[in-house]
Each structure stands twice: as structure tokens, then as C-alpha cells.
Design a protein around this motif. Structure first.
Motif, PDB file in Angstrom:
ATOM      1  N   VAL A 260       0.701  -1.190  -0.146  1.00 58.46           N
ATOM      2  CA  VAL A 260      -0.111  -0.078  -0.008  1.00 58.46           C
ATOM      3  C   VAL A 260       0.922   1.402   0.137  1.00 58.46           C
ATOM      4  O   VAL A 260       1.940   1.149   0.730  1.00 58.46           O
ATOM      5  N   THR A 261       0.673   2.431  -0.933  1.00 55.10           N
ATOM      6  CA  THR A 261       1.368   3.585  -0.851  1.00 55.10           C
ATOM      7  C   THR A 261       0.280   4.678  -0.691  1.00 55.10           C
ATOM      8  O   THR A 261      -0.711   4.509  -1.190  1.00 55.10           O
ATOM      9  N   VAL A 262       0.773   5.343   0.273  1.00 53.55           N
ATOM     10  CA  VAL A 262       0.008   6.570   0.675  1.00 53.55           C
ATOM     11  C   VAL A 262       0.633   7.711   0.033  1.00 53.55           C
ATOM     12  O   VAL A 262       1.573   8.097   0.444  1.00 53.55           O
ATOM     13  N   ARG A 263      -0.088   8.464  -0.903  1.00 55.11           N
ATOM     14  CA  ARG A 263       0.442   9.541  -1.516  1.00 55.11           C
ATOM     15  C   ARG A 263       0.621  10.723  -0.687  1.00 55.11           C
ATOM     16  O   ARG A 263      -0.014  10.784   0.564  1.00 55.11           O
ATOM     17  N   ASP A 264       1.567  11.808  -0.962  1.00 50.58           N
ATOM     18  CA  ASP A 264       1.747  13.064  -0.381  1.00 50.58           C
ATOM     19  C   ASP A 264       2.173  12.819   1.266  1.00 50.58           C
ATOM     20  O   ASP A 264       2.246  13.713   1.848  1.00 50.58           O
ATOM     21  N   TRP A 265       2.885  11.982   1.478  1.00 48.63           N
ATOM     22  CA  TRP A 265       3.558  11.574   2.834  1.00 48.63           C
ATOM     23  C   TRP A 265       4.515  12.621   2.878  1.00 48.63           C
ATOM     24  O   TRP A 265       5.489  12.853   2.141  1.00 48.63           O
ATOM     25  N   PRO A 266       4.473  13.407   3.969  1.00 48.98           N
ATOM     26  CA  PRO A 266       5.595  14.624   4.128  1.00 48.98           C
ATOM     27  C   PRO A 266       6.711  14.276   4.504  1.00 48.98           C
ATOM     28  O   PRO A 266       6.877  13.107   5.170  1.00 48.98           O
ATOM     29  N   ALA A 267       7.641  14.941   3.942  1.00 50.88           N
ATOM     30  CA  ALA A 267       9.221  14.541   4.474  1.00 50.88           C
ATOM     31  C   ALA A 267       9.404  14.660   5.749  1.00 50.88           C
ATOM     32  O   ALA A 267      10.268  14.160   6.402  1.00 50.88           O
ATOM     33  N   ALA A 268       8.929  16.006   6.244  1.00 53.92           N
ATOM     34  CA  ALA A 268       8.946  16.382   7.855  1.00 53.92           C
ATOM     35  C   ALA A 268       7.788  16.479   8.312  1.00 53.92           C
ATOM     36  O   ALA A 268       6.879  17.425   7.546  1.00 53.92           O
ATOM     37  N   THR A 269       7.519  16.447   9.530  1.00 55.72           N
ATOM     38  CA  THR A 269       6.109  16.499  10.101  1.00 55.72           C
ATOM     39  C   THR A 269       6.083  16.295  11.449  1.00 55.72           C
ATOM     40  O   THR A 269       6.796  15.821  12.093  1.00 55.72           O
ATOM     41  N   HIS A 270       5.042  17.134  12.228  1.00 55.05           N
ATOM     42  CA  HIS A 270       4.923  16.910  13.584  1.00 55.05           C
ATOM     43  C   HIS A 270       3.728  15.789  13.866  1.00 55.05           C
ATOM     44  O   HIS A 270       3.379  15.641  14.994  1.00 55.05           O
ATOM     45  N   GLN A 271       3.256  15.467  12.804  1.00 58.96           N
ATOM     46  CA  GLN A 271       1.974  14.489  13.158  1.00 58.96           C
ATOM     47  C   GLN A 271       2.473  13.207  13.823  1.00 58.96           C
ATOM     48  O   GLN A 271       3.678  12.663  13.474  1.00 58.96           O
ATOM     49  N   ALA A 272       1.692  12.478  14.662  1.00 53.72           N
ATOM     50  CA  ALA A 272       2.074  11.509  15.448  1.00 53.72           C
ATOM     51  C   ALA A 272       2.255  10.171  14.432  1.00 53.72           C
ATOM     52  O   ALA A 272       2.994   9.259  14.671  1.00 53.72           O
ATOM     53  N   GLY A 273       1.380   9.958  13.416  1.00 54.14           N
ATOM     54  CA  GLY A 273       1.278   9.075  12.478  1.00 54.14           C
ATOM     55  C   GLY A 273       2.479   8.877  11.979  1.00 54.14           C
ATOM     56  O   GLY A 273       2.902   7.615  11.427  1.00 54.14           O
ATOM     57  N   ASP A 274       3.519   9.642  11.726  1.00 54.08           N
ATOM     58  CA  ASP A 274       4.874   9.505  11.086  1.00 54.08           C
ATOM     59  C   ASP A 274       5.626   8.321  11.999  1.00 54.08           C
ATOM     60  O   ASP A 274       6.158   7.537  11.203  1.00 54.08           O
ATOM     61  N   ALA A 275       5.233   7.929  12.861  1.00 55.17           N
ATOM     62  CA  ALA A 275       5.812   7.038  13.849  1.00 55.17           C
ATOM     63  C   ALA A 275       5.525   5.688  13.183  1.00 55.17           C
ATOM     64  O   ALA A 275       6.223   4.563  13.594  1.00 55.17           O
ATOM     65  N   LEU A 276       4.508   5.481  12.261  1.00 55.46           N
ATOM     66  CA  LEU A 276       4.224   4.232  11.725  1.00 55.46           C
ATOM     67  C   LEU A 276       5.195   3.812  10.980  1.00 55.46           C
ATOM     68  O   LEU A 276       5.296   2.308  10.728  1.00 55.46           O
ATOM     69  N   LEU A 289       9.939   5.765   2.008  1.00 61.45           N
ATOM     70  CA  LEU A 289       9.400   6.972   1.655  1.00 61.45           C
ATOM     71  C   LEU A 289      10.235   7.526   0.547  1.00 61.45           C
ATOM     72  O   LEU A 289      11.253   7.515   0.381  1.00 61.45           O
ATOM     73  N   SER A 290       9.444   7.982  -0.366  1.00 63.90           N
ATOM     74  CA  SER A 290      10.045   8.499  -1.794  1.00 63.90           C
ATOM     75  C   SER A 290       8.893   9.677  -2.109  1.00 63.90           C
ATOM     76  O   SER A 290       7.912   9.822  -1.692  1.00 63.90           O
ATOM     77  N   GLU A 291       9.168  10.589  -3.259  1.00 63.05           N
ATOM     78  CA  GLU A 291       8.344  11.253  -3.833  1.00 63.05           C
ATOM     79  C   GLU A 291       7.039  10.782  -4.204  1.00 63.05           C
ATOM     80  O   GLU A 291       5.793  11.651  -3.983  1.00 63.05           O
ATOM     81  N   ALA A 292       6.955   9.715  -4.331  1.00 63.40           N
ATOM     82  CA  ALA A 292       5.599   9.008  -4.574  1.00 63.40           C
ATOM     83  C   ALA A 292       4.698   8.886  -3.386  1.00 63.40           C
ATOM     84  O   ALA A 292       3.526   8.667  -3.369  1.00 63.40           O
ATOM     85  N   GLY A 293       5.398   8.826  -2.308  1.00 58.43           N
ATOM     86  CA  GLY A 293       4.652   8.675  -0.973  1.00 58.43           C
ATOM     87  C   GLY A 293       5.365   7.678  -0.289  1.00 58.43           C
ATOM     88  O   GLY A 293       6.363   7.139  -0.257  1.00 58.43           O
TER      89      GLY A 293
END
Length: 425
Positions: A260-276, A289-293
Motif C-alpha cells: 500500500v502506498t499513501v500519496r503525499d506523505w510529508p518528508a518532515a511533519t509533527h504528526q504522530a502518525g509518522d511513527a508508523l 518513503l519517496s516522492e511518490a509517497g
């Protein structure tokens, strides 16, 4: 408002009968959207919240701020916010939105009028007393009690100053006071006294957004946040995808052995979900993690984990569901505070996962899970969207799972059920 769907009360969660390879685009972050709306309503001029999440929680926030005197136009994908004179008696419906119940009262203190707060019946059990006590200490007229319903009678200004709160139950206690603090006559100096504050990334998010609006915030001292008095500049925000809402979709890769690819995942973020990214890697997934998501591929067998989720407690329901399906033991720690979320999530998870055959032990601050063979049955959600996420993840791996009240996912993801069902065919 978001209207109820015609989905059955007990929704058959679709099984992932094949290895998936899908790419998804997710709605915007509720946390970012509601913080952006509050700051825009208090700013010195109009601004736009682009790609705002349209969900029950965010529409309730828009309605609350409009009732106080701002104007929030939610007609399109980009929501324009025009500040106005906060001079009106109003009734604020908090629904099941903790951000509305906690972020709006400090704003209501700046209004001229009587602002009555209430919400869904279950919302009357969620903690708010620390904020109400803090506001009373700052000179705001707040009715007696420490739960919904309550009333704030504003005089048009708040003196501000120093407050001491115990935010060990929710980081929102801190964020709520910081968001309005720059508009207080003396600003605000918030000091935490208690067990460690949970979900610190959410406070970091609040501080970062305040600084984007030109607000002077000092967070250099542990357990202390100081906001200087001054104007809040209007700023247009582009809302990131809700990374916590990504949890069940990435979990789908984990349980199906697919990708599964999630588009537009930020390269840097304060969201807790980045811990996934780290959590799923530890469980045996391949994460890129790439430009594709963000791309996650699942393993043949999930590996159990021993993790402190204190700072990312909102991820616990989906992570616990994965642990129930893992081939080795797991222990999730540091999450006593999620007992005060939409429901007591630790007891709810232990009860519902256990009812489907999971070997789960509930502790004061976490859960232990042993490998087990799960079976079908009804997974109750307790009007909690994250519990519903856990239910559909189990349903993707186990035949015959019925998720009760799947509509509760509209809190942060309208049409979740149809979107999820479409991925699984």
C-alpha cells in the motif's frame, strides 16, 4: 453537517482475499485543520485553510468559531476564514470532538457573551476540568463543574498570566491554552505539573503553527510553554494528509502481505502518525518513503513488538490489532492516558480483541498480546473511530468480522467504509 449513511449497524468487514497493491490519497489532518481554523479566527485578517478535512469534527469546529463571530466558509475544498468581532451569545456543539471541547473555551473567554458548551452524551465523560480550572485562574467566568455541559461568559478580554495544569491526561490541555494565549493581555505561561505529558508531537505541532503566524513562543524549558502577547498574523495553511488515518491502510499491507502506498506523505511533519514508519518496520514490513509517497509491503508473518507508545497513543488501536495477528508476543506500554479518549481504549481493545479469540492482557498502562488464532464475531466500537479502524484491520485478516457502528469513522474520514470496501473489492 455530515449526515448518517444507510450502512448496517453491524457492518461486514471485507476480507483481504488476495495480496493487494494499491495507492491511496487520504483526507487532510484533523489536528492540523482544527488548529489552523482556531488561529485563523483569531488572526488580524482573512486567511485560507487549503485542503481542509471535511469531517464531523472539523465542521463542528467551523460552526463553533462562526457562532462566536468569525466567518468560516466551508463550501469548497479550501476554507476561507474571516475573523470578526467576538460578540455574541452562542451554543457550541462539541459532538465527540475533543479539539472543539478543549480549544474553543479559551477563545470564548475573549468573546463578549454567554457561550454554552455541550456535546454528545459520551462526551460528558471526557476530561476538560484542567482547562476550565486554568481559565478560572486567568479571570474567565466559567460555570461550576469540570465536565460538559458548562458555560463561559466572556467580557471581551482575558488578563492572561501563569497557569499550572496537569496535562498527563491529554496534551490538548496545553495546546488549547497556547492557541489563544497571544490574544490575552499578558500572554500566557503554561506550566505542567504531573506525570509526563502524552502525545508531545501534538504540542510541537501547535508551537510550530503559532510561530508560522508570527507568535513568539518559548518552549526551551521542559514542561513550560510561554506565549508572548501580540497579534496573530493571517497565514494560509496547506493541510497535510492525516497520517494517523493512514494507519489502517498501511496495516492492510501488513496483514495481506501486499503493498500500500499513501500519496503525499510529508518528508518532515509533527504528526504522530509518522511513527508508523518505525513501528511497521519493527513488525517486519518493508517501508520506503519517496516522492511518490510512503510505500509499505507486508511480510509473510508479522513480528510482535515491545514499544512505549506514550507520544503516539492514538495509533494504539490499529497497532494492537496488528499485534493480535502477529506470530510472536507484543507489549504496548506508556498509554494509560488513552483511557480518557473517546472511550477507555485499553479496556475496549482488550474486550473486543479478546472476544474474537485474541490472547490479550490489560495492564494499567498498556496491553500484552500473545499469538492466537482469531475468529469472526462482532467488534464493538464505542462511538470511537480508532476502534473502528482496529475492527476493519482484524476483518481484513479474519472471516466473519462485523464492525458495529462503522459510521463513527466519519469523525475524521467521511465515507471511510465505502473507500475501504472499494480497496478490497
Amino acid at each position: 453537517m455530515v449526515t448518517p449513511s444507510s450502512l448496517p449497524q453491524h457492518w461486514p468487514a471485507p476480507r483481504a482475499s488476495r495480496s493487494l497493491d494499491v495507492t491511496v490519497s487520504l483526507p487532510g489532518s484533523k489536528s492540523l485543520t482544527n488548529r489552523a481554523l482556531v488561529l485563523a479566527a483569531l488572526a488580524e485578517g482573512p486567511s485560507v485553510v487549503r485542503r481542509a478535512l471535511r469531517s464531523r469534527d472539523t465542521l463542528l469546529m467551523a460552526a463553533a468559531l462562526t457562532s462566536l463571530g468569525a466567518h468560516v466558509d466551508t463550501a469548497g475544498d479550501d476554507w476561507s476564514v474571516t475573523p470578526g468581532a467576538l460578540e455574541a451569545d452562542a451554543e457550541v456543539d462539541c459532538g465527540l470532538a475533543g479539539t472543539v471541547m478543549r480549544f474553543v473555551p479559551p477563545v470564548a473567554g475573549l468573546a463578549r457573551g454567554r457561550i454554552a458548551f455541550d456535546g454528545d452524551p459520551h462526551m460528558r465523560n471526557r476530561p476538560i476540568g484542567e482547562i476550565l480550572t486554568a481559565l478560572r485562574g486567568l479571570g474567565v467566568d466559567v460555570s461550576d463543574g469540570d465536565r460538559l455541559p458548562f458555560t463561559v461568559t466572556g467580557t471581551g478580554s482575558v488578563a492572561g498570566g501563569t497557569v499550572v495544569v496537569d496535562a498527563s491526561a491529554s496534551s490538548q490541555f496545553i495546546s488549547a491554552l497556547l492557541l489563544a494565549g497571544a490574544r490575552y493581555d499578558r500572554g500566557i505561561d503554561v506550566r505542567h505539573d504531573g506525570k509526563p505529558v502524552p502525545s508531545l508531537p501534538h504540542i510541537d505541532m501547535t508551537v510550530a503553527m503559532l510561530r508560522q503566524h508570527g507568535v513568539d513562543v518559548d518552549d526551551s524549558e521542559a514542561n513550560r510553554w510561554t506565549v508572548a502577547p501580540g497579534p496573530i498574523a493571517p497565514v494560509d495553511h496547506l493541510i497535510e494528509p492525516d497520517l494517523s488515518n493512514a494507519a489502517p491502510f498501511l496495516a492492510l499491507a501488513a496483514v495481506s502481505g501486499g503493498t500500500v502506498t499513501v500519496r503525499d506523505w510529508p518528508a518532515a511533519t509533527h504528526q504522530a502518525g509518522d511513527a508508523l514508519r518505525e513501528i511497521l518496520t519493527l513488525m517486519g514490513c518493508t517501508v520506503t518513503l519517496s516522492e511518490a509517497g510512503l510505500r509499505v509491503s507486508g511480510p509473510d508473518q508479522l513480528t510482535g513488538i515491545d514499544l512505549d507508545l506514550h507520544d503516539v497513543g492514538e495509533l494504539t488501536p490499529t497497532v494492537a490489532a496488528l499485534c493480535a495477528l502477529a506470530g510472536s508476543p507484543s507489549h504496548l506500554r506508556g498509554i494509560e492516558h488513552i483511557r480518557g479518549h473517546e472511550t477507555d481504549r485499553l479496556t475496549a481493545l482488550a474486550t473486543e480483541l479478546g472476544a474474537l479469540g485474541a490472547r490479550v492482557t490489560e495492564h494499567r498502562d498498556g496491553l500484552s498480546l500473545e499469538p492466537a488464532t482469531l475468529h469472526g464475531g462482532t467488534f464493538h466500537t464505542y462511538a470511537d473511530h480508532r476502534m473502528a479502524h482496529a475492527g476493519v484491520v482484524i476483518g481484513a485478516a479474519v472471516d466473519g468480522v462485523l464492525v458495529e457502528d462503522i459510521d463513527t469513522t466519519s469523525k475524521t474520514f467521511p465515507d471511510f467504509a465505502s473507500f475501504w470496501g472499494g480497496l478490497l473489492g
